[in-house]
Design a protein around this motif. Structure first.
Motif: not given
Length: 203
Positions: A188-197
């Protein structure tokens, strides 16, 4: 309120395996995502994310969309976020990307931009928060529109499956069952795309 499941795939091989299982995509998009904030991070301090996305679809003229997102939550692969989106003239979008301080002027003729500058004033100007590129393949699978993303950041590439649904637990169970059936690894993803950036992660 947008509700969707977010499932992380470990590699290009796993992503290709899933896409082969899903069949032929019904659409593809190349997305260039650019994020903005005031120079003092006024928006992020208010838990708001402001993005302009330029979308290139197959054999079509590129388009641009402004988005304002707030109060994002991601738990056990289910994401909820308050979101507004509105198209914007692509020439204006590109001018803003080149010079974020054009935002207040552009807001005079754009409803969502106007809402952004009024909701959180940034009197000392605007700057880039960051950017990433995303290749999105869309599949119709059962009753779901499944989006398979390859997101390229300066620090690496992440692979993700997204399904927007008003019944996210049911959608998650359906997708994870398919992945299990075909022996495709996932988490399961732990962070959304913005947070990963923002944090320099691929979680």
């Amino acid at each position: 309120m947008e509700i969707e499941i977010k499932i992380r795939l470990p590699s290009e091989d796993a992503t290709c395996m899933l896409e082969k299982t899903l069949g032929s995509p019904i659409a593809s998009e190349d997305q260039n995502n650019v994020f903005f904030d005031g120079v003092h991070k006024e928006l992020i301090k208010s838990r708001l994310v402001f993005r302009i996305r330029i979308i290139q679809k197959s054999d079509k003229v590129p388009v641009a969309v402004v988005a304002l997102k707030g109060n994002a939550v991601l738990v056990n692969g289910i994401a909820t976020v308050e979101e507004e989106e509105e198209p914007i003239d692509i020439a204006i979008a590109r001018q803003i990307i080149d010079n974020p301080n054009l935002i207040p002027e552009a807001a005079k003729s754009h409803r969502l931009l106007q809402k952004i500058v009024e909701r959180v004033p940034c009197p000392d100007g605007y700057s880039h928060m960051g950017r990433f590129k995303n290749i999105r393949h869309k599949f119709q699978w059962r009753e779901y529109l499944v989006e398979v993303d390859r997101t390229t950041y300066p620090h690496g590439t992440a692979y993700e499956v997204e399904i927007e649904s008003t019944e996210p637990e049911k959608a998650k169970e359906s997708m994870t069952s398919l992945l299990d059936e075909h022996g495709i690894s996932y988490g399961y993803s732990q962070r959304n795309k913005f947070e990963n950036m923002f944090y320099g992660t691929l979680l």
